[in-house]
Structure formats: structure tokens, C-alpha cells
Scaffold this active site. Sequence first.
Site, PDB file in Angstrom:
ATOM      1  N   ASP A  48      42.895  47.742 -29.392  1.00  0.00           N
ATOM      2  CA  ASP A  48      43.173  46.720 -30.400  1.00  0.00           C
ATOM      3  C   ASP A  48      41.930  46.429 -31.216  1.00  0.00           C
ATOM      4  O   ASP A  48      40.950  47.170 -31.132  1.00  0.00           O
ATOM      5  CB  ASP A  48      43.797  45.466 -29.787  1.00  0.00           C
ATOM      6  N   LYS A  50      45.054  29.320 -22.884  1.00  0.00           N
ATOM      7  CA  LYS A  50      45.923  30.467 -23.179  1.00  0.00           C
ATOM      8  C   LYS A  50      45.717  31.565 -22.134  1.00  0.00           C
ATOM      9  O   LYS A  50      46.671  32.097 -21.583  1.00  0.00           O
ATOM     10  CB  LYS A  50      45.583  31.027 -24.566  1.00  0.00           C
ATOM     11  N   ARG A  95      48.886  41.836 -25.490  1.00  0.00           N
ATOM     12  CA  ARG A  95      48.397  42.682 -24.397  1.00  0.00           C
ATOM     13  C   ARG A  95      48.604  42.044 -23.017  1.00  0.00           C
ATOM     14  O   ARG A  95      48.817  42.734 -22.024  1.00  0.00           O
ATOM     15  CB  ARG A  95      46.910  42.941 -24.644  1.00  0.00           C
TER      16      ARG A  95
HETATM   17  C1  UD1 Z   1      40.591  38.897 -21.078  1.00  0.00           C
HETATM   18  C2  UD1 Z   1      40.919  37.844 -22.100  1.00  0.00           C
HETATM   19  C3  UD1 Z   1      40.069  38.024 -23.352  1.00  0.00           C
HETATM   20  C4  UD1 Z   1      38.612  38.039 -22.976  1.00  0.00           C
HETATM   21  C5  UD1 Z   1      38.340  39.075 -21.882  1.00  0.00           C
HETATM   22  C6  UD1 Z   1      36.918  39.067 -21.384  1.00  0.00           C
HETATM   23  C7  UD1 Z   1      43.237  37.359 -21.721  1.00  0.00           C
HETATM   24  C8  UD1 Z   1      44.629  37.398 -22.224  1.00  0.00           C
HETATM   25  N1  UD1 Z   1      42.318  37.941 -22.473  1.00  0.00           N
HETATM   26  O1  UD1 Z   1      40.946  40.159 -21.635  1.00  0.00           O
HETATM   27  O2  UD1 Z   1      40.350  36.943 -24.235  1.00  0.00           O
HETATM   28  O3  UD1 Z   1      37.832  38.359 -24.107  1.00  0.00           O
HETATM   29  O4  UD1 Z   1      39.210  38.839 -20.764  1.00  0.00           O
HETATM   30  O5  UD1 Z   1      36.550  37.821 -20.952  1.00  0.00           O
HETATM   31  O6  UD1 Z   1      42.952  36.793 -20.688  1.00  0.00           O
HETATM   32  N2  UD1 Z   1      38.206  47.601 -19.145  1.00  0.00           N
HETATM   33  C9  UD1 Z   1      38.290  48.926 -18.844  1.00  0.00           C
HETATM   34  N3  UD1 Z   1      39.287  49.333 -18.024  1.00  0.00           N
HETATM   35  C10 UD1 Z   1      40.187  48.484 -17.474  1.00  0.00           C
HETATM   36  C11 UD1 Z   1      40.088  47.102 -17.797  1.00  0.00           C
HETATM   37  C12 UD1 Z   1      39.079  46.684 -18.640  1.00  0.00           C
HETATM   38  O7  UD1 Z   1      37.487  49.743 -19.309  1.00  0.00           O
HETATM   39  O8  UD1 Z   1      41.066  48.913 -16.732  1.00  0.00           O
HETATM   40  C13 UD1 Z   1      37.131  47.138 -20.043  1.00  0.00           C
HETATM   41  C14 UD1 Z   1      37.660  46.645 -21.381  1.00  0.00           C
HETATM   42  O9  UD1 Z   1      37.870  47.701 -22.279  1.00  0.00           O
HETATM   43  C15 UD1 Z   1      36.560  45.708 -21.815  1.00  0.00           C
HETATM   44  C16 UD1 Z   1      36.048  45.144 -20.498  1.00  0.00           C
HETATM   45  O10 UD1 Z   1      36.500  46.012 -19.487  1.00  0.00           O
HETATM   46  O11 UD1 Z   1      35.537  46.441 -22.436  1.00  0.00           O
HETATM   47  C17 UD1 Z   1      36.544  43.739 -20.186  1.00  0.00           C
HETATM   48  O12 UD1 Z   1      37.940  43.685 -20.277  1.00  0.00           O
HETATM   49  P1  UD1 Z   1      38.794  42.634 -19.444  1.00  0.00           P
HETATM   50  O13 UD1 Z   1      37.883  41.680 -18.727  1.00  0.00           O
HETATM   51  O14 UD1 Z   1      39.789  43.377 -18.647  1.00  0.00           O
HETATM   52  O15 UD1 Z   1      39.520  41.823 -20.602  1.00  0.00           O
HETATM   53  P2  UD1 Z   1      41.037  41.445 -20.702  1.00  0.00           P
HETATM   54  O16 UD1 Z   1      41.555  41.028 -19.371  1.00  0.00           O
HETATM   55  O17 UD1 Z   1      41.770  42.478 -21.454  1.00  0.00           O
END
Ligand code: UD1
Length: 453
Positions: A141, A47, A117
Site C-alpha cells: 500500500d 482504531k 488491510r
Molecule cells: C500496524 C498498524 C499501523 C502501524 C504499524 C506499525 C493497524 C491496523 N495498523 O500495521 O497503523 O503503522 O502497525 O506500528 O494496526 N512486515 C513484514 N512481514 C510481515 C509483517 C510485517 O515484513 O509478515 C513488516 C512490514 O512490511 C513493516 C513492518 O514489518 O515494514 C511493521 O509492520 P507491522 O507492525 O506488521 O504493521 P501492521 O500490523 O501492518
Amino acid sequence: MTALAASVVLCGRLSVRACLPYYCAVELFRVTGGTRLVGEVTVGGAKNSVLKLMAAALLAEGRTVLTNAPRILDVTIMSEVLRRLGCTVTIEGDAITIDTPAEPGTEADYDLVRRMRASINVLGPLLARRGEVRVAHPGGDAIGSRGLDYHIAGLKRMGADITSEHGFVIARAERLHGATIWLDFPSVGATENLLMAAVLAKGTTVIDNAAREPEIVDICAMLTEMGARIYGAGTSTLEIEGVDALSPVTHRTVPDRIVTGTWAFAAAITRGDVTVRNSEPSHLEIALDELTTAGADVELFGPCEGFRVRMDDRPRAVDVVTLPYPGYATDLLPMAIALAAVADGPSMITENVFDARFMFTNEMVRLGADVRTDGHHAVVRGKEWLSGAPVRATDIRAGVGLVMAGLRAEGVTEVADVFHIDRGYPGFIEQMRSLGAEIERVTVPDDTMALDF
Ligand code: UD1
């Protein structure tokens, strides 16, 4: 006094559906605990990869085909995002065909972004292709606050002008230019968005402290097949030399390591014996190692051939720490909690990626689990059996973790809001049943509008 008010006074509790001509229905999974899961399952594409590969299709005019794609709700939502941008999307079997026009649209609205998202992954490719994009801000979320600041800061370094208006992130850039970008945290989504912007930027972009997940390697592979120049995929430094245009390709989606890991944990939690096919065990090394420490017998079959997990006795308690890849995946945290809840001894589970991932443990407690959380730590004291109860899935992985816990609970567990599970687990009920689980999908009237006072 009206009849309505009278019935409120008489009953003290009034279900609105008794008074309204129609009401909503919800689907839940009814699980009868006590069965060992035994048999073989086949895992589809990831996914968390296919949704980004679909967004990458926006980078090239013409026909992109993605194979080994999972039949899940999130793919349906992403298809709708792309259709609203002017693409034609068809799904047949495990193949998604996307026809991207010369000038795709430039707006992803809140209606879709709030449902999924990953819709924000159109930000990078559309900015690169169209020079302008409006994407609804997704907000937080059930697992955490999930900012967009790394995405925005990185795109700004590449020359984008970005504002936030009326709930939208609005980005403009005539042509992005190469830049050196350092991510404070190896964010998966930011790495992907910046990567998809950089492939068409003028000059070279370096993303340092980039995410290294297999899904990042997968999108790098697809973009390279399309004509992008990317070096360092799977390492924490990505170097991207921008090109003027890309061509559409046919690409096979990497197997889903989180679904794979879920089945491995299901075997251990139920003291079962499960073989997982079409999966890549090397993407799960730490999780499989934790299961071995817990007492499982893990037999690997070779690259992309899968593995077998057998657990004969009560699992031993193990401590688990989530980290970005190649660490233990945060998406497998609910499965680790379900295992710890029935293990012999206390486990310390530490979450390092999301700030609210433990929210769902309140539902685990309803099943009799002894879970105490403090900040980003949880202490779980295992019990031989949990106790079936109605619970609510708060996100995809939490939902599956609750089903797993329900398999090791006495009596019946009803997991509500299973649309979360449908978002990421294709054919979940059928696969569970093929392994011997007593589980059914049930539709019941939605009682959430009941008035209590
Ligand atoms: C993706 C996955 C999710 C997984 C996560 C971590 C998808 C659709 N989802 O989510 O299933 O759990 O990776 O492996 O692929 N953060 C910030 N600022 C930003 C971006 C991220 O503070 O601009 C923080 C987030 O709040 C979180 C952490 O970084 O605490 C990791 O997030 P991220 O790796 O970006 O996760 P997603 O890409 O949203």
C-alpha cells in the site's frame, strides 16, 4: 471526424465529464491557514485496537460488546467483514455489539481486504475456530510493501498447512499446536494474528520479539477476560497456554494514542494551546518529549486524564526516529514532518518501520516545505510559513499531516481523498473547528479522468 475527436483537437485537453452523461464526485478538506488551535478535544478508542478486538470476537460464540469504539469508516468496513462471516453487528453510540455464530464463515474476500488491510486479522481466529480459512492477500500500500510472511511462518510453526492460490492465502489445520515463534521484526499484525491463533491451540506457544504496543496489551486484556491464558503482555515475550474454548465479554477499547498525538502536534505546529482528554499520556512519552524539546509546554494530568500542550513561539527543530513501541510511532511521522517544515532550523527524520512512508512528502513539497529524502532519512529545513496549494492524501496519517501543514500555510490548502482521514479520525472536521480551525468539507466533481496530451 467525430464531434468528440474534434473537441480534442480544438482544446488539446478534454475532461471526460464533459462528454459523459454522469461523473463522480470527490470530497476534500479546504483549510485556510493562519489560525492557532486553542481549546479542548476528547479522544475515543483506538482504531488500531478496536479492529483487532472485533476480529477477536470471532473466537467465541455469542455476544461480544466493545465500548469506547470510534465512529470511523474502518469500523464500518470491519463490521461488513464480520457480517459476511455470518456475525450480526450493531453499532450504537460508542458500543459495537457482535453476535458470533457457532460456525462463522471462512472467507474474507479481496473486495474488503483491499479496502482495509486489518481485515487479515481474521486469519488467526478463524483458523483456530474453523480449522480452515481463505483470506485475500492484501498486497502493498501507500506506506510500504507490508508482507504477510511473519504471519504465515508463525502459523506454519503451529502446524498450519498454508498455500497461496489466485490471490488468496489458504490456511488449514485440524487443530493448531503450541510452538516457539521468533519474529524477525516486532510486527503488530503478526503478533496479533499469532496470538489469536495460539489462544485456542493445543499446548503452549511462545512469541519472541513480539510487538509491545498498547493495542497488543489491550487485545491481551480482552482475550484474558474471555478465558485465555496469556503471560507477558506489553513485553517482547508472550507466552500463551492454549485453552479449549473462550467466552464472549464486554470490553472497553484503549484510547487512541495516534489521534492523541495528532492533537498534541497540532497544538505545537499552530503555536496553539490544546487540552486532550480521555487519553493516556504514558502511551506517548517519546512524542511528548520531542514536543518539549521543540519548545512546547506539556502539562500531564495523570493516568487516562489527558494533558495540555502549549506552544507560544516558533518550534525549534528536533530530530525524530521512528521505532516500534515504545519508540516514536511511525504513524506520527507525517505530523513530525509538518512540525519540522515550520520549525526553526533543520531536522533529520528517520523512518525505521515502513519502506515507503516518505512517499507523501512530495505533497508536502507542494505546500512549499523544504523536504529532501534519501532512503529512510529525510532532512527538513523549516520555514516560518508554508504556502497553501491543492494536495492529495495518500493514507490516513499523511492526510492529517497535510491538513496540519495547511494550518500553517498562507492562503488556502485543499486536501483531496479525505476518505483516508475518515478511516481513522472520528468527527475530525468538528473537532478541528471547535479548536478554531478554518476548515470545511467540500464536494467537487472528480477531475481525475481528465485527458492530458
Ligand atoms: C500496524 C498498524 C499501523 C502501524 C504499524 C506499525 C493497524 C491496523 N495498523 O500495521 O497503523 O503503522 O502497525 O506500528 O494496526 N512486515 C513484514 N512481514 C510481515 C509483517 C510485517 O515484513 O509478515 C513488516 C512490514 O512490511 C513493516 C513492518 O514489518 O515494514 C511493521 O509492520 P507491522 O507492525 O506488521 O504493521 P501492521 O500490523 O501492518
